[in-house]
Design a protein around this motif. Structure first.
Motif, mmCIF file in Angstrom:
data_model
loop_
_atom_site.group_PDB
_atom_site.id
_atom_site.type_symbol
_atom_site.label_atom_id
_atom_site.label_comp_id
_atom_site.label_asym_id
_atom_site.label_seq_id
_atom_site.Cartn_x
_atom_site.Cartn_y
_atom_site.Cartn_z
ATOM 1 N N TYR A 90 0.844 -1.193 0.000
ATOM 2 C CA TYR A 90 0.000 0.000 0.000
ATOM 3 C C TYR A 90 0.881 1.245 0.000
ATOM 4 N N VAL A 103 -2.522 0.555 -4.383
ATOM 5 C CA VAL A 103 -1.809 -0.713 -4.247
ATOM 6 C C VAL A 103 -0.805 -0.760 -5.388
ATOM 7 N N ALA A 152 -5.016 -7.469 -2.617
ATOM 8 C CA ALA A 152 -4.719 -6.432 -1.620
ATOM 9 C C ALA A 152 -5.770 -5.331 -1.667
ATOM 10 N N ARG A 153 -6.188 -4.946 -2.864
ATOM 11 C CA ARG A 153 -7.241 -3.933 -2.987
ATOM 12 C C ARG A 153 -8.556 -4.457 -2.420
ATOM 13 N N ALA A 204 -2.400 -7.345 4.330
ATOM 14 C CA ALA A 204 -1.696 -7.352 3.051
ATOM 15 C C ALA A 204 -1.045 -8.697 2.785
#
Length: 137
Positions: free
Chosen positions: A78, A88, A113-114, A124
């Motif tokens: 991030y 990201v 991750a998003r 994450a």
């Protein structure tokens, strides 16, 4: 500015075509794709294939928690803009960009991750599912 390898550009384009994901070639060595509600940008430059995806507006996530989440993940991380938008990001070496497994892993890490951030999970950790494959859920 150096031009990306035509072979790598062709390999990335072929991978995206075979994935069935909506994408467009923005310029030589640059693509925009839409997957799982995310708009992901890819750019081949400086010996790296970089991916980035907008994830959240300013003020929604604590910057300290995002920094900590970066320690827990693999490949994707991030970041935030000067205006506070959360992104990201990930990259792989240009030499690995022609490998479908490496591309799949990088894009999967970005999309997952998003998705964690949007869902509120915020961790994450690494992506387990292929980004280009239908969900098994």
């Amino acid at each position: 500015m150096e031009q990306p390898s035509r072979d790598v550009v062709a390999a990335v384009t072929a991978f995206l075509q075979q994935s069935g994901v909506a994408f467009r070639e923005v310029a030589a060595g640059e693509w925009g794709l839409a997957v799982d509600g995310a708009n992901v940008g890819l750019r081949l430059s400086g010996g790296l294939l970089r991916a980035q995806c907008w994830a959240a507006p300013p003020g929604v996530h604590d910057a300290h928690r995002l920094l900590h989440a970066n320690r827990l993940g693999a490949l994707a991380r991030y970041a935030h803009s000067s205006g506070g938008d959360v992104w990201v990001q990930a990259e792989i070496p240009e030499a690995a960009a022609g490998d479908a497994d490496a591309l799949d892993r990088m894009l999967g890490a970005v999309v997952e991750a998003r998705a964690r951030l949007v869902s509120g999970a915020g961790s994450a950790g690494g992506a387990e599912r292929s980004w280009a494959s239908p969900s098994s859920e």
